[in-house]
Structure formats: structure tokens, C-alpha cells
Write a protein that holds these residues in place. Structure first.
Motif, PDB file in Angstrom:
ATOM      1  N   VAL A 190       0.851  -1.191   0.000  1.00  9.72           N
ATOM      2  CA  VAL A 190       0.000   0.000   0.000  1.00  9.72           C
ATOM      3  C   VAL A 190       0.889   1.244   0.000  1.00  9.72           C
ATOM      4  O   VAL A 190       1.814   1.348   0.812  1.00  9.72           O
ATOM      5  N   SER A 191       0.631   2.168  -0.903  1.00  6.08           N
ATOM      6  CA  SER A 191       1.404   3.406  -0.949  1.00  6.08           C
ATOM      7  C   SER A 191       0.501   4.575  -1.312  1.00  6.08           C
ATOM      8  O   SER A 191      -0.549   4.401  -1.943  1.00  6.08           O
ATOM      9  N   VAL A 192       0.908   5.773  -0.890  1.00  2.00           N
ATOM     10  CA  VAL A 192       0.136   6.988  -1.140  1.00  2.00           C
ATOM     11  C   VAL A 192       1.065   8.034  -1.754  1.00  2.00           C
ATOM     12  O   VAL A 192       1.919   8.587  -1.059  1.00  2.00           O
ATOM     13  N   PRO A 193       0.929   8.309  -3.049  1.00  2.00           N
ATOM     14  CA  PRO A 193       1.731   9.372  -3.671  1.00  2.00           C
ATOM     15  C   PRO A 193       1.319  10.745  -3.128  1.00  2.00           C
ATOM     16  O   PRO A 193       0.278  10.870  -2.462  1.00  2.00           O
ATOM     17  N   PRO A 194       2.100  11.778  -3.387  1.00  4.73           N
ATOM     18  CA  PRO A 194       1.678  13.133  -3.005  1.00  4.73           C
ATOM     19  C   PRO A 194       0.304  13.444  -3.581  1.00  4.73           C
ATOM     20  O   PRO A 194       0.020  13.104  -4.736  1.00  4.73           O
ATOM     21  N   PRO A 195      -0.575  14.069  -2.804  1.00  4.57           N
ATOM     22  CA  PRO A 195      -1.939  14.306  -3.280  1.00  4.57           C
ATOM     23  C   PRO A 195      -1.990  15.334  -4.396  1.00  4.57           C
ATOM     24  O   PRO A 195      -1.049  16.111  -4.602  1.00  4.57           O
ATOM     25  N   ALA A 196      -3.105  15.352  -5.103  1.00  2.00           N
ATOM     26  CA  ALA A 196      -3.310  16.320  -6.178  1.00  2.00           C
ATOM     27  C   ALA A 196      -3.422  17.727  -5.610  1.00  2.00           C
ATOM     28  O   ALA A 196      -3.893  17.932  -4.490  1.00  2.00           O
ATOM     29  N   GLN A 197      -2.964  18.704  -6.374  1.00  2.00           N
ATOM     30  CA  GLN A 197      -3.190  20.108  -6.040  1.00  2.00           C
ATOM     31  C   GLN A 197      -4.509  20.530  -6.672  1.00  2.00           C
ATOM     32  O   GLN A 197      -4.636  20.602  -7.893  1.00  2.00           O
ATOM     33  N   LEU A 198      -5.478  20.796  -5.847  1.00  2.00           N
ATOM     34  CA  LEU A 198      -6.836  21.044  -6.313  1.00  2.00           C
ATOM     35  C   LEU A 198      -7.120  22.539  -6.426  1.00  2.00           C
ATOM     36  O   LEU A 198      -6.429  23.368  -5.830  1.00  2.00           O
ATOM     37  N   VAL A 199      -8.151  22.883  -7.166  1.00  2.00           N
ATOM     38  CA  VAL A 199      -8.578  24.278  -7.272  1.00  2.00           C
ATOM     39  C   VAL A 199      -9.029  24.793  -5.914  1.00  2.00           C
ATOM     40  O   VAL A 199      -8.814  25.953  -5.563  1.00  2.00           O
ATOM     41  N   SER A 204      -7.553  18.892   2.032  1.00  2.00           N
ATOM     42  CA  SER A 204      -8.174  17.581   2.246  1.00  2.00           C
ATOM     43  C   SER A 204      -7.237  16.449   1.847  1.00  2.00           C
ATOM     44  O   SER A 204      -7.516  15.283   2.125  1.00  2.00           O
ATOM     45  N   CYS A 205      -6.104  16.795   1.200  1.00  2.00           N
ATOM     46  CA  CYS A 205      -5.100  15.794   0.807  1.00  2.00           C
ATOM     47  C   CYS A 205      -5.746  14.632   0.055  1.00  2.00           C
ATOM     48  O   CYS A 205      -5.616  13.462   0.426  1.00  2.00           O
ATOM     49  N   THR A 206      -6.458  14.975  -1.011  1.00  2.00           N
ATOM     50  CA  THR A 206      -7.181  13.994  -1.816  1.00  2.00           C
ATOM     51  C   THR A 206      -6.367  13.617  -3.049  1.00  2.00           C
ATOM     52  O   THR A 206      -5.910  14.496  -3.786  1.00  2.00           O
ATOM     53  N   GLY A 207      -6.181  12.335  -3.258  1.00  2.00           N
ATOM     54  CA  GLY A 207      -5.429  11.862  -4.407  1.00  2.00           C
ATOM     55  C   GLY A 207      -5.447  10.346  -4.460  1.00  2.00           C
ATOM     56  O   GLY A 207      -6.335   9.697  -3.899  1.00  2.00           O
TER      57      GLY A 207
END
Length: 364
Positions: A190-199, A204-207
């Protein structure tokens, strides 16, 4: 470090403690947008105020609020800080699926720590409902084994995955049946890349959450294997009432700003009154739907909420004039956050209705 929040236990939507919590969240909302970071202190404050207990039955130590009361709570929290409230919706979506499952040992182990905030969970299910479904192959695949499943691929939109101890996540078997599991994030692979930069809502660190041949035991299986597992008892409903509640909560914040400006500028009163009437009607209809009445369809209320939050936030920006277009002013943030409702868990009929309105065509 001493918290900025008081910690009243909130036992009903009319509890004055909800106002106290909302004021604390609102005070930090601009800073959270300017310098996106995981809102750990805000979430701790919500946990210690008993917010997570609103969503759980009494047998698990919850307050078992009605659907209408939950929406009233969401309306107030969203008006204060949409980022924190959105994260809570993802947490409670996972919480409810765990509680509604038949895995009693898993529930006994997880639910107490979920309700008091010691364990953060979230969901990774958009690829089963509204995201990436046009692709020929599922983005997150499952293989059944003697002891459970092997997950391989990724979930494209997971909120707070880097801060979660578990994620309620869906995957698809070769025969197109699906499973829903509570995935411990410390499992190998299981891994979590850096989250998307959202508008908006970047805090919320969503990615993505990625699974590289992750073996998970059957004791973590919440539902399935089944065709369209999200249509089952614990699947929930895409684009449900909570999404509309958050849109109306954000519209409330924008119209409250417009109301303050109208005290000094009489020309704002007529637009404010019209938008406020629309907000009140939409809120009443939403609460009526939650109570089992049928003033309109859920798709209709979602389309109306989307439309209203876009127009209310832009009206607030217009009232703020150039000041509102400067980074850090709340009206600019509200306009960016309002765009989120065009893409978050948005069923096709709602998208179609919003597109028709934008194009000047007849909509829902």
C-alpha cells in the motif's frame, strides 16, 4: 500545544456547542486555504465534541441522529469550513459501511477508536461509481485467494489516505463482481503518492492510493463478491443528501457575507432576498426528503444546490468587488470551493441539469 477550540459535547443540532465548534472552524478556514495542510487540530476538535458519534447507533456508543438532524449538522459545519466538513463526510461514509457490515470482530476492534478519533478511516470507492468507469479495465483489481484477496492497481480519489489507518475501498474481480474491504494502510504494497493540487480543498489531501499486489485477509471483507456491490445494503448512495447539504452550507456562508454588505448598500438587498428565499426553500426540501417526504427528487435538489452555491458565491464576490479577488479573501475561496460540487460524486442527471442551465437550456 493548547487547542484553539473549546470542547463542548454536541448532543443535538440545536446544541449551542455546535455554534462554538463552527466558530472555531471558521476562524481557521482562510489559513487552511492559503497554506494547505491536513486539518488535524480541527478534526480532533470535532472528535472531542462528539461529532463522529452523531452517525453511529447507540449500541456502539453513538448518538444515532436522524438523517434530517445529520443534515442540519452538516449545513452548519459546511458554512464554517468546507474542507473539514468534506473530510468528515469521507470518514463517516467509511464508518457507516463498517458498522453496517456483518464483520462483528472487525467492528468491535475498530468502531470505538473511530468514534473517539483515535483511528481515522476514509473511502476509496469513486472508481466503482462515477470515476474512471469508462476505461476498459478496472483501475483497482481483485483476485480471490484461499485466505482473502489480492488487490492490484489504484483508487484515484481518496481523501486523507496518508493520514488514515484504514480505507474502505472497492475492487473488481475478473468476472466483474466487486468487493468492498476495510484496507489497513500499513499492509505491504500500500502506498500513497503526493496528493493532487486542487482548485479548492487542497488541505483535504485527496489523491491516489495505490495497491501493488496487496494481500488482505477475508476478515476485512465488508461486502461482496457481488455485481455492483455499491447497490447493496452497505453501498450507500452516490451523490446523496450530504453532498447537497454541504453545497447549501457553503451557499449560506456566501449569503451571510452578502447580508452584512447589504446593511451598508441598499442595492444588494433585492438580490440577497431572492437568493435567501431560494436557499430556504432548498434547505426545507432537503430536510423533507431526509424525513421521508417527497417534495422533489434527490437529483433535483442536488442540481438546485449546485446552481445556488455557484450563484451565491459569485454574488458574494461581486459584492466584495476587487477586494474579493485578492488571495485570502473568503469570497474568492468560496467561488473556487463551489466548483467542487460540479465534480464531487455528481450523478449524470445532475451533471446534465447543470450543463443545461449553464447553456441556457431547459434543465431538471
Amino acid at each position: 500545544m493548547r487547542s484553539m477550540f473549546d470542547r463542548p459535547q454536541i448532543t443535538s443540532p440545536d446544541d449551542p456547542g455546535l455554534d462554538v465548534l463552527a466558530r472555531g472552524l471558521a476562524q481557521q478556514s482562510t489559513e487552511l486555504d492559503l497554506h494547505p495542510r491536513w486539518p488535524a487540530e480541527q478534526l480532533v476538535a470535532c472528535a472531542e465534541s462528539g461529532v463522529y458519534r452523531w452517525f453511529a447507533p447507540a449500541e456502539w456508543g453513538g448518538l444515532d441522529w436522524s438523517e434530517a438532524d445529520l443534515l442540519r449538522g452538516y449545513l452548519q459545519l459546511a458554512a464554517a469550513c468546507l474542507t473539514t466538513t468534506f473530510i468528515i463526510t469521507q470518514f463517516t461514509s467509511a464508518l457507516r459501511r463498517i458498522i453496517d457490515s456483518e464483520k462483528e470482530p472487525l467492528k468491535r476492534r475498530l468502531v470505538p477508536s473511530l468514534l473517539d478519533g483515535r483511528h481515522f478511516t476514509t473511502v476509496g470507492i469513486s472508481h466503482l461509481t462515477t470515476s474512471r468507469r469508462h476505461l476498459a479495465e478496472p483501475v483497482l483489481r481483485a483476485e480471490e485467494t484461499a485466505n482473502g484477496f489480492v488487490l492490484d492497481g489504484f483508487s484515484p480519489w481518496v481523501t486523507g489516505a496518508a493520514y488514515a489507518q484504514s480505507v474502505v475501498i472497492g475492487a473488481t474481480l475478473p468476472d466483474r463482481r466487486q468487493v468492498l474491504v476495510s484496507l489497513p494502510t500499513d499492509l505491504p504494497g500500500v502506498s500513497v503518492p503526493p496528493p493532487a493540487q486542487l482548485v479548492g480543498l487542497s488541505a483535504s489531501c485527496t489523491g491516489e492510493l495505490r495497491c501493488a499486489r496487496v494481500a488482505i485477509g477475508r476478515e476485512y471483507l465488508l461486502a461482496g463478491p457481488a455485481e455492483n456491490v455499491m447497490a447493496g445494503k452497505i453501498g450507500g448512495k452516490t451523490g446523496g443528501f450530504q453532498t447537497s447539504a454541504l453545497a447549501l452550507g457553503l451557499a449560506t456562508a456566501a449569503l451571510d457575507f452578502l447580508a452584512r454588505e447589504s446593511e451598508k448598500r441598499a442595492e444588494l438587498k433585492a438580490p440577497l432576498d431572492n437568493l435567501r428565499d431560494e436557499l430556504n426553500q432548498s434547505r426545507d426540501d432537503l430536510l423533507a426528503l431526509a424525513a421521508g417526504e417527497e417534495p422533489c427528487t434527490s437529483e433535483r435538489i442536488r442540481a438546485r444546490a449546485n446552481s445556488l452555491v455557484l450563484r451565491a458565491s459569485q454574488a458574494a464576490l461581486a459584492a466584495a468587488k476587487g477586494t474579493g479577488y485578492v488571495t485570502g479573501h473568503p469570497t474568492g475561496r468560496w467561488c473556487r470551493e463551489a466548483l467542487f460540487f460540479l465534480v464531487w460524486s455528481c450523478p449524470q442527471p445532475v451533471t446534465a441539469a447543470n450543463l443545461c442551465e449553464l447553456a441556457g437550456l431547459e434543465s431538471l
